[in-house]
Design a protein around this motif. Sequence first.
Motif, short mmCIF file in Angstrom:
data_model
loop_
_atom_site.label_atom_id
_atom_site.label_comp_id
_atom_site.label_asym_id
_atom_site.label_seq_id
_atom_site.Cartn_x
_atom_site.Cartn_y
_atom_site.Cartn_z
N VAL A 165 0.84 -1.19 0.00
CA VAL A 165 0.00 0.00 0.00
C VAL A 165 0.88 1.24 0.00
CG1 VAL A 165 -1.86 -1.21 1.22
CG2 VAL A 165 -0.21 0.17 2.52
N GLY A 166 0.39 2.31 -0.60
CA GLY A 166 1.12 3.57 -0.64
C GLY A 166 1.14 4.27 0.70
N ARG A 167 2.04 5.24 0.84
CA ARG A 167 2.20 5.90 2.13
C ARG A 167 0.99 6.74 2.53
NH1 ARG A 167 5.92 8.74 -1.09
NH2 ARG A 167 7.63 7.54 -0.21
N ASP A 168 0.14 7.10 1.55
CA ASP A 168 -1.04 7.89 1.89
C ASP A 168 -2.16 7.04 2.49
OD1 ASP A 168 -1.42 6.61 -0.58
OD2 ASP A 168 -2.97 8.04 -1.18
N VAL A 169 -2.09 5.72 2.31
CA VAL A 169 -3.19 4.86 2.74
C VAL A 169 -3.38 4.84 4.25
CG1 VAL A 169 -4.05 2.48 2.76
CG2 VAL A 169 -3.10 3.46 0.65
N PRO A 170 -2.34 4.59 5.05
CA PRO A 170 -2.55 4.55 6.51
C PRO A 170 -3.02 5.89 7.08
CG PRO A 170 -0.45 3.56 5.93
CD PRO A 170 -0.95 4.28 4.71
N ARG A 171 -2.72 6.98 6.39
CA ARG A 171 -3.07 8.30 6.90
C ARG A 171 -4.54 8.67 6.65
NH1 ARG A 171 2.12 9.26 4.34
NH2 ARG A 171 3.71 9.84 5.89
N ALA A 177 -9.31 1.56 5.60
CA ALA A 177 -10.38 0.57 5.71
C ALA A 177 -10.46 -0.28 4.45
CB ALA A 177 -11.71 1.27 5.98
N GLU A 178 -10.26 0.35 3.29
CA GLU A 178 -10.25 -0.41 2.03
C GLU A 178 -9.11 -1.42 2.02
OE1 GLU A 178 -11.09 1.24 -1.87
OE2 GLU A 178 -11.30 3.21 -0.92
N ALA A 179 -7.94 -0.97 2.46
CA ALA A 179 -6.79 -1.87 2.49
C ALA A 179 -7.03 -3.03 3.43
CB ALA A 179 -5.53 -1.09 2.90
N ASP A 180 -7.63 -2.76 4.58
CA ASP A 180 -7.93 -3.83 5.54
C ASP A 180 -8.91 -4.84 4.93
OD1 ASP A 180 -6.27 -2.77 7.45
OD2 ASP A 180 -7.88 -1.73 8.54
N PHE A 217 -2.10 -1.52 -3.74
CA PHE A 217 -3.21 -0.60 -3.58
C PHE A 217 -2.64 0.81 -3.40
CE2 PHE A 217 -6.44 1.38 -0.60
CZ PHE A 217 -7.37 1.64 -1.59
N ARG A 218 -2.87 1.65 -4.39
CA ARG A 218 -2.36 3.03 -4.39
C ARG A 218 -0.87 3.08 -4.07
NH1 ARG A 218 -6.48 7.02 -4.11
NH2 ARG A 218 -4.98 8.46 -3.20
N PRO A 219 -0.04 2.32 -4.80
CA PRO A 219 1.39 2.27 -4.49
C PRO A 219 2.08 3.60 -4.77
CG PRO A 219 0.96 1.20 -6.58
CD PRO A 219 -0.38 1.50 -5.98
N ASP A 220 3.18 3.84 -4.05
CA ASP A 220 3.97 5.06 -4.26
C ASP A 220 4.72 4.97 -5.58
OD1 ASP A 220 3.20 5.93 -1.72
OD2 ASP A 220 4.91 4.95 -0.77
N GLU A 221 4.97 6.14 -6.18
CA GLU A 221 5.65 6.18 -7.47
C GLU A 221 7.03 5.55 -7.39
OE1 GLU A 221 6.68 9.42 -10.97
OE2 GLU A 221 6.89 10.03 -8.87
N ALA A 237 1.19 -12.82 -14.81
CA ALA A 237 -0.09 -12.31 -15.28
C ALA A 237 -0.44 -11.10 -14.43
CB ALA A 237 -1.16 -13.38 -15.16
N VAL A 238 -0.82 -9.99 -15.07
CA VAL A 238 -1.04 -8.73 -14.36
C VAL A 238 -2.39 -8.16 -14.75
CG1 VAL A 238 -0.17 -6.39 -13.95
CG2 VAL A 238 1.45 -8.27 -14.32
N ARG A 239 -3.10 -7.63 -13.76
CA ARG A 239 -4.37 -6.96 -14.02
C ARG A 239 -4.41 -5.67 -13.21
NH1 ARG A 239 -9.60 -10.59 -13.35
NH2 ARG A 239 -8.33 -11.77 -14.85
N ARG A 240 -4.82 -4.57 -13.85
CA ARG A 240 -4.93 -3.27 -13.18
C ARG A 240 -6.37 -2.78 -13.24
NH1 ARG A 240 -0.52 -3.32 -16.40
NH2 ARG A 240 1.53 -3.19 -15.37
N ASP A 241 -6.84 -2.27 -12.11
CA ASP A 241 -8.20 -1.74 -12.03
C ASP A 241 -8.18 -0.52 -11.12
OD1 ASP A 241 -10.90 -1.26 -12.00
OD2 ASP A 241 -11.43 -2.99 -10.76
N GLY A 242 -8.01 0.65 -11.73
CA GLY A 242 -7.95 1.88 -10.95
C GLY A 242 -6.76 1.90 -10.02
N ASP A 243 -7.02 2.03 -8.71
CA ASP A 243 -5.95 2.10 -7.72
C ASP A 243 -5.39 0.73 -7.35
OD1 ASP A 243 -6.18 4.85 -7.52
OD2 ASP A 243 -7.64 4.75 -5.89
#
Length: 266
Positions: A165-171, A177-180, A217-221, A237-243
């Motif tokens: 998860v990106g650094r903005d997620v825990p904040r 909650a989505e990550a959990d 999930f919303r990974p950092d650049e 095999a890779v799939r992307r859907d938004g964040d």
Amino acid sequence: MSDHDQIQAVARAAVLAGGAELRDRYRDGDAEAEYGAHDVKAAADVAAESRMLPVVREAFPDHAVFAEEAGEFAGDEPYRWIIDPLDGTNDFAAGLPTFASSVAVLRDGEPLVAAVHQPATDETYVARAGEGVRYDGDRVDAADARGTGGEAAGDLAGATVAVIVGRDVPRDPALAAEADALRAALGDRVKRVLDSWAPTVHSGLFARGRLQGIVQFRPDEEERAVTELLATEAGAAVRRDGDLSVAATDEATLGELCSALDGADR
């Protein structure tokens, strides 16, 4: 040597330079850092970047660069470098060996080269678009993961999956909650869910067949280009859907992972 050969060589040299600084500080027990509620900023970040940035800037002064500590450097070329001097700062500060220096190079916005060096274990990954992934010089393949625990394609019961998860997620309470919910959905289906503090380290393990899946999930650049290139060039095999981005060893396993995540209460 072609331009891309030189870029690959410089990327590798940069992560080795940063890794040498980190290795010395890690062995000396360097824990100098600013500790926040959700992140750690270590002195080693700055020190490693000061070793990496000149390697890149001297070789390619016209290329754009984003360095995690020093910021943006404008450039006129289609290439952009992303320098992460210490991926896994929390692990480093805690005395854990799961940390790395990493570099990604984009060409016209698409990942071209990625290099990762883990100084505590002296392991190096280099990926290049269309050329695969090499681990300490040898070509590796994500599909080798099926042989690790004897699991068949699409069988999640014995799978280990890393969640990034990106650094903005825990904040952000809503994002947290989505990550959990994603972790909980995976936990019901797979053997083990790893909450990654060092995305490039776990992406390297995935690329050489030690993990069966990566969920971002919303990974950092700083990590996203590296993890995505490692996965793609390792034949995953890779799939992307938004964040959300999901990588698995094969299409059957990817389908099962995505099915599990679709059931998350987000």
